[in-house]
Design an enzyme around this catalytic site. Structure first.
Site, PDB file in Angstrom:
ATOM      1  N   TRP A  95       0.820  -1.209   0.000  1.00 34.43           N
ATOM      2  CA  TRP A  95       0.000   0.000   0.000  1.00 34.43           C
ATOM      3  C   TRP A  95       0.856   1.262   0.000  1.00 34.43           C
ATOM      4  CZ3 TRP A  95      -4.317  -0.699  -2.094  1.00 34.43           C
ATOM      5  CH2 TRP A  95      -5.085  -1.832  -1.833  1.00 34.43           C
ATOM      6  N   ASP A 109      -1.867   6.561   6.766  1.00 34.44           N
ATOM      7  CA  ASP A 109      -2.873   5.654   6.225  1.00 34.44           C
ATOM      8  C   ASP A 109      -3.222   4.670   7.341  1.00 34.44           C
ATOM      9  OD1 ASP A 109      -4.373   3.744   4.940  1.00 34.44           O
ATOM     10  OD2 ASP A 109      -2.962   3.416   3.279  1.00 34.44           O
ATOM     11  N   LYS A 164     -12.704  -1.783   6.307  1.00 33.77           N
ATOM     12  CA  LYS A 164     -11.954  -2.719   7.152  1.00 33.77           C
ATOM     13  C   LYS A 164     -12.410  -2.647   8.608  1.00 33.77           C
ATOM     14  CE  LYS A 164      -8.603  -2.995   3.680  1.00 33.77           C
ATOM     15  NZ  LYS A 164      -7.771  -2.140   2.849  1.00 33.77           N
TER      16      LYS A 164
END
Ligand SMILES: *Cc1c(COP(=O)(O)O)cnc(C)c1O
Length: 360
Positions: A102, A172, A196
């Protein structure tokens, strides 16, 4: 009703009381005679929902007054572009810490907007740890530094949040927001895709310090400018209304559980059940350095692909689903977000124990 233990990395399991509440209110939301999905986002009813979602998040995360909470679409992936578009305004340069798949995507997008200096990377370690930051590189003129607090695919997490002084720290938190206590004041900006640890897909939460809003270039498209969302209470255009509503219910559920402090305790307990087993096991191993092990995403493997495949097949038969590891890592991965009960992890470990006995 048949429910499995769902260890998916995202979209992922939601608390059952939340799903039941959604079901109860689906056709007739609080005597309005319509569903949230059918309701104007300009209605008083929806205004109340968006305001309450925001205030619950502020309460649970203890967000200071000088921060804004924005509701945006496009996933965490769109933030990979929006962050440099909005924050790379002075030096056109930012520092990134590279800790996995990511962060790589975040870096690639930022490079399209300005200059990226990678101030630390755990690539040589195959992303099984969190690297030390090279502070000499940080002294450069940079607009912000970006980290990924939890690496969903590799299963690592920051144990300590790096100090960046005057440089805004951007994080993040897609896969571990609200899973453990963070001091929001340490960050310039926090972002997370909802699917999530927060709610359904379609919503991304951005928590941003107010002084960082409003500096985007005048050519920045209106929908990519944080100022648009902050000026209009995230209602410049139609927001992902249903996702916001479900997220509100998840936040209420979290509050009822005792908030972040309580869920953090539970998350440590859940992770310990699985890691303790892995450390003792003669069949399964964890690839991640002990210090940096994630509380949310736990990769593990046996000694062969054949055995991994057999494990996954048998786990499925026992109602333990979505345990296949990410294709870039292989093996297995158990995602045990806030909504995964302790019993789910215990059931998984009991099954692993039985598997080990049978196939040792
Ligand atoms: C899932 C994930 C993303 C991407 O999220 P989307 O909402 O699908 O764009 C980004 N960063 C992290 C850490 C993630 O876990």
């Amino acid at each position: 009703m048949h429910r499995v233990y769902n260890f998916s990395a995202g979209p992922s399991t939601l608390p059952i009381p939340v799903l039941e509440q959604v079901q109860k209110e689906l056709l007739n939301y609080q005597e309005t005679g319509m569903s949230i999905m059918e309701m104007s986002h300009r209605s008083k009813t929806f205004q109340d929902i968006i305001d309450e979602t925001k205030s619950l998040l502020c309460e649970l995360m203890n967000i200071p007054e000088n921060y804004e909470v924005l509701f945006i679409q496009g996933g965490a992936s769109l933030q990979f572009s929006m962050i440099p578009l909005n924050l790379m305004h002075r030096y056109k340069q930012a520092a990134y810490v590279h800790t996995g798949s990511w962060s790589k995507k975040a870096i690639q997008e930022a490079e399209k907007i300005g200059t990226v200096s990678v101030v630390a990377s755990s690539e040589n370690d195959r992303f099984t740890s969190i690297p030390e930051i090279n502070r000499t590189l940080l002294s450069q003129e940079i607009d912000y530094m970006h980290i990924t607090t939890n690496n969903t695919i590799e299963g690592t997490r920051y144990v300590n949040i790096p100090e960046t002084g005057e440089i805004p720290l951007v994080a993040d938190m897609s896969s571990n927001i609200l899973s453990e206590k963070y001091d929001v004041a340490k960050f310039g900006l926090i972002y997370a895709g909802a699917q999530k640890n927060l709610g359904p897909a379609g919503l991304t939460i951005v928590i941003v310090r107010k002084d960082l809003i409003g500096a985007a270039h005048s050519s920045c498209p209106v929908m990519l400018n944080y100022e648009t969302y902050s000026k209009h209470n995230s209602l410049y255009n139609t927001p992902p209304a249903f996702s916001i509503y479900v997220t509100k219910l998840v936040l209420q559920w979290l509050k009822e559980q005792g908030g972040v402090q309580e869920i953090e305790k539970r998350n440590y307990k859940k992770a310990a059940i699985l890691y303790n087993f892995l450390d003792e096991s003669s069949v399964f191993t964890s690839p991640v350095h002990t210090t940096y092990r994630s509380l949310m995403n736990i990769p593990f493997t046996t000694s062969s692909n054949e055995r991994n495949a057999l494990f996954l097949q048998e786990a499925k038969k026992h109602g333990l689903e979505e345990l296949k590891g990410h294709r870039s890592v292989g093996g297995m991965r158990a995602s045990i977000y806030n909504a995964m009960p302790v019993e789910g992890v215990q059931t998984l470990v009991n099954f692993m124990y039985a598997f080990e006995k049978k196939y040792k």
